[in-house]
Motif scaffolding. Structure first.
Motif, PDB file in Angstrom:
ATOM      1  N   ASP A 116       0.865  -1.185   0.000  1.00 45.57           N
ATOM      2  CA  ASP A 116       0.000   0.000   0.000  1.00 45.57           C
ATOM      3  C   ASP A 116       0.896   1.228   0.000  1.00 45.57           C
ATOM      4  N   LEU A 117       0.890   1.945  -1.117  1.00 45.86           N
ATOM      5  CA  LEU A 117       1.713   3.144  -1.276  1.00 45.86           C
ATOM      6  C   LEU A 117       0.929   4.360  -0.817  1.00 45.86           C
ATOM      7  N   GLY A 118       1.388   4.995   0.251  1.00 46.09           N
ATOM      8  CA  GLY A 118       0.632   6.086   0.857  1.00 46.09           C
ATOM      9  C   GLY A 118      -0.488   5.527   1.701  1.00 46.09           C
ATOM     10  N   CYS A 119      -0.133   4.696   2.668  1.00 53.01           N
ATOM     11  CA  CYS A 119      -1.128   3.861   3.360  1.00 53.01           C
ATOM     12  C   CYS A 119      -2.033   4.635   4.304  1.00 53.01           C
ATOM     13  N   GLY A 120      -1.652   5.873   4.686  1.00 52.95           N
ATOM     14  CA  GLY A 120      -2.496   6.608   5.625  1.00 52.95           C
ATOM     15  C   GLY A 120      -2.692   5.812   6.905  1.00 52.95           C
ATOM     16  N   PRO A 121      -3.909   5.741   7.433  1.00 56.34           N
ATOM     17  CA  PRO A 121      -4.153   4.971   8.651  1.00 56.34           C
ATOM     18  C   PRO A 121      -4.246   3.467   8.408  1.00 56.34           C
ATOM     19  N   GLY A 122      -3.830   3.025   7.229  1.00 53.28           N
ATOM     20  CA  GLY A 122      -3.852   1.600   6.903  1.00 53.28           C
ATOM     21  C   GLY A 122      -5.059   1.168   6.113  1.00 53.28           C
ATOM     22  N   THR A 123      -5.796   2.113   5.586  1.00 58.56           N
ATOM     23  CA  THR A 123      -7.114   1.854   5.002  1.00 58.56           C
ATOM     24  C   THR A 123      -7.123   0.698   4.015  1.00 58.56           C
ATOM     25  N   LEU A 124      -6.412   0.839   2.900  1.00 61.29           N
ATOM     26  CA  LEU A 124      -6.471  -0.177   1.845  1.00 61.29           C
ATOM     27  C   LEU A 124      -5.728  -1.444   2.239  1.00 61.29           C
ATOM     28  N   LEU A 138       2.952  -4.665   3.280  1.00 62.67           N
ATOM     29  CA  LEU A 138       3.822  -3.543   3.621  1.00 62.67           C
ATOM     30  C   LEU A 138       3.085  -2.251   3.325  1.00 62.67           C
ATOM     31  N   GLY A 139       3.073  -1.346   4.296  1.00 59.65           N
ATOM     32  CA  GLY A 139       2.483  -0.032   4.107  1.00 59.65           C
ATOM     33  C   GLY A 139       3.558   1.035   4.168  1.00 59.65           C
ATOM     34  N   ILE A 140       3.553   1.923   3.172  1.00 60.35           N
ATOM     35  CA  ILE A 140       4.530   3.016   3.097  1.00 60.35           C
ATOM     36  C   ILE A 140       3.792   4.351   3.191  1.00 60.35           C
ATOM     37  N   ASP A 141       4.307   5.265   4.005  1.00 59.14           N
ATOM     38  CA  ASP A 141       3.750   6.616   4.032  1.00 59.14           C
ATOM     39  C   ASP A 141       4.859   7.582   4.455  1.00 59.14           C
ATOM     40  N   SER A 142       4.762   8.796   3.951  1.00 62.90           N
ATOM     41  CA  SER A 142       5.749   9.817   4.306  1.00 62.90           C
ATOM     42  C   SER A 142       5.365  10.566   5.575  1.00 62.90           C
ATOM     43  N   SER A 143       4.163  10.332   6.087  1.00 62.53           N
ATOM     44  CA  SER A 143       3.656  11.040   7.256  1.00 62.53           C
ATOM     45  C   SER A 143       3.833  10.205   8.517  1.00 62.53           C
ATOM     46  N   THR A 144       4.546  10.749   9.505  1.00 65.71           N
ATOM     47  CA  THR A 144       4.708  10.029  10.762  1.00 65.71           C
ATOM     48  C   THR A 144       3.378   9.924  11.508  1.00 65.71           C
ATOM     49  N   THR A 145       2.530  10.937  11.368  1.00 66.77           N
ATOM     50  CA  THR A 145       1.216  10.884  12.019  1.00 66.77           C
ATOM     51  C   THR A 145       0.364   9.770  11.440  1.00 66.77           C
ATOM     52  N   ILE A 181      -0.699  -4.288  -5.515  1.00 70.16           N
ATOM     53  CA  ILE A 181      -0.219  -2.949  -5.162  1.00 70.16           C
ATOM     54  C   ILE A 181      -1.416  -2.008  -5.147  1.00 70.16           C
ATOM     55  N   LEU A 182      -1.614  -1.343  -4.037  1.00 66.02           N
ATOM     56  CA  LEU A 182      -2.740  -0.432  -3.861  1.00 66.02           C
ATOM     57  C   LEU A 182      -2.221   0.973  -3.587  1.00 66.02           C
ATOM     58  N   ALA A 216       1.649  12.852  -8.133  1.00 69.55           N
ATOM     59  CA  ALA A 216       1.884  11.567  -7.466  1.00 69.55           C
ATOM     60  C   ALA A 216       1.916  10.416  -8.469  1.00 69.55           C
ATOM     61  N   TYR A 217       1.047  10.460  -9.480  1.00 71.09           N
ATOM     62  CA  TYR A 217       1.052   9.402 -10.493  1.00 71.09           C
ATOM     63  C   TYR A 217       2.354   9.427 -11.297  1.00 71.09           C
ATOM     64  N   ARG A 218       2.877  10.619 -11.539  1.00 74.54           N
ATOM     65  CA  ARG A 218       4.148  10.729 -12.260  1.00 74.54           C
ATOM     66  C   ARG A 218       5.277  10.043 -11.483  1.00 74.54           C
ATOM     67  N   ALA A 219       5.182  10.061 -10.167  1.00 81.26           N
ATOM     68  CA  ALA A 219       6.192   9.411  -9.339  1.00 81.26           C
ATOM     69  C   ALA A 219       5.945   7.914  -9.202  1.00 81.26           C
ATOM     70  N   ILE A 220       4.680   7.525  -9.043  1.00 82.32           N
ATOM     71  CA  ILE A 220       4.355   6.137  -8.717  1.00 82.32           C
ATOM     72  C   ILE A 220       4.395   5.207  -9.921  1.00 82.32           C
ATOM     73  N   LEU A 221       3.776   5.599 -11.018  1.00 81.90           N
ATOM     74  CA  LEU A 221       3.567   4.661 -12.124  1.00 81.90           C
ATOM     75  C   LEU A 221       4.862   4.106 -12.720  1.00 81.90           C
ATOM     76  N   PRO A 222       5.934   4.879 -12.882  1.00 78.38           N
ATOM     77  CA  PRO A 222       7.164   4.276 -13.390  1.00 78.38           C
ATOM     78  C   PRO A 222       7.760   3.234 -12.438  1.00 78.38           C
ATOM     79  N   GLN A 223       7.391   3.285 -11.157  1.00 76.53           N
ATOM     80  CA  GLN A 223       7.915   2.318 -10.190  1.00 76.53           C
ATOM     81  C   GLN A 223       7.169   0.983 -10.227  1.00 76.53           C
TER      82      GLN A 223
END
Length: 273
Positions: A116-124, A138-145, A181-182, A216-223
């Motif tokens: 889950d890319l940008g998982c937030g509170p784990g939603t998806l 695996l959940g990835i997020d840039s926000s510590t909160t 991948i979500l 965000a799509y410009r960053a994510i889709l090539p990965q």
């Protein structure tokens, strides 16, 4: 003293100016004040006295604070998630992504590994793991909160042995491949107008993505091709006017995109293989 039935009617009338779901909001706030469920409220408690604190909850909602923040949780798919200031509120429209994933794996073994890319509170991620009990993720997020809320939800759902959470920038630095991948990335343009419930309360980094909402799509889709296992699928939420642009980006990245609509018939997700 007015009973709960009368208090709900009055609150719904007052909330109509700030919410399209004024009666539902009033019922959820009342149930929270009572410490019970909305179902129990409607079936058995309408004749009770109004609990202390309900008026304060209504005032908070009148200031456009999201109901999910006020009550501290939100239902999504088959789970309930703790949420609060600093995280994106899970929305029913995003369940379209889980529905698309379920459809993809309907005639094949379910995913073993979920990202889950940008998982937030784990939603998806947590909804997917509830759907496939043998999977891990695996959940990835840039926000510590956001990650603090995600960890709390992992513990709340008893999924600690199946989930890893990591602070990071999308899929950068990952060398693993995933079956599913979500992503529900930010997709609002910085000049676009959002309602006060969202713009004044929810975190801007989870909402806005450059002038056109596509950064965000410009960053994510090539990965994605480097992260997807053979036979895997990526499902990304999109804005209703972004289908053509995001599909083109996906194709340029070597993916085969298919559009998925939500229950209202609006373009909601790109499903890429």
């Amino acid at each position: 003293m007015a009973d709960i039935r009368a208090a709900l009617a009055d609150a719904a009338r007052r909330l109509a100016g700030v919410s399209d779901t004024a009666r539902l909001d009033a019922e959820l706030l009342m149930a929270h004040a009572l410490g019970t469920t909305r179902e129990e409220l409607l079936l058995r408690r309408l004749g009770d006295d109004v609990p202390d604190g309900f008026a304060t909850l209504v005032e908070r909602r009148l200031a456009h604070e999201p109901v999910a923040y006020i009550v501290g949780e939100r239902a999504f798919w088959t789970i309930r998630l703790m949420v609060g200031p600093g995280v994106l509120v899970p929305r029913a429209d995003s369940e379209t992504l889980i529905e698309a994933a379920v459809a993809h794996f309907a005639d094949r073994p379910g995913p073993a590994r979920v990202l889950d890319l940008g998982c937030g509170p784990g939603t998806l991620l947590l909804a997917a793991l509830a759907e496939w009990p043998d999977a891990s993720g695996l959940g990835i997020d840039s926000s510590t909160t956001a990650l603090l809320y995600a960890r709390a939800n992992v513990d709340r759902l008893g999924l600690r042995d199946r989930v890893t959470l990591r602070e990071g920038d999308w899929g950068e630095g990952l060398d693993e491949r995933f079956d599913l991948i979500l992503a529900n990335p930010p997709y609002v343009g910085i000049r676009d107008t959002l309602g006060a419930d969202v713009s004044e309360w929810e975190p801007g980094e989870a909402l806005y993505a450059g002038t056109d909402g596509l950064d965000a799509y410009r960053a994510i889709l090539p990965q994605i091709p480097h992260l997807m296992a053979e036979g895997g699928v990526a499902v990304l939420e999109i804005g209703s006017r972004q289908a053509e642009a995001v599909a083109a980006m996906a194709a340029s990245a070597g993916l085969s995109p298919v559009l998925r609509h939500d229950l209202a018939g609006r373009p909601r997700a790109i499903v890429a293989t």
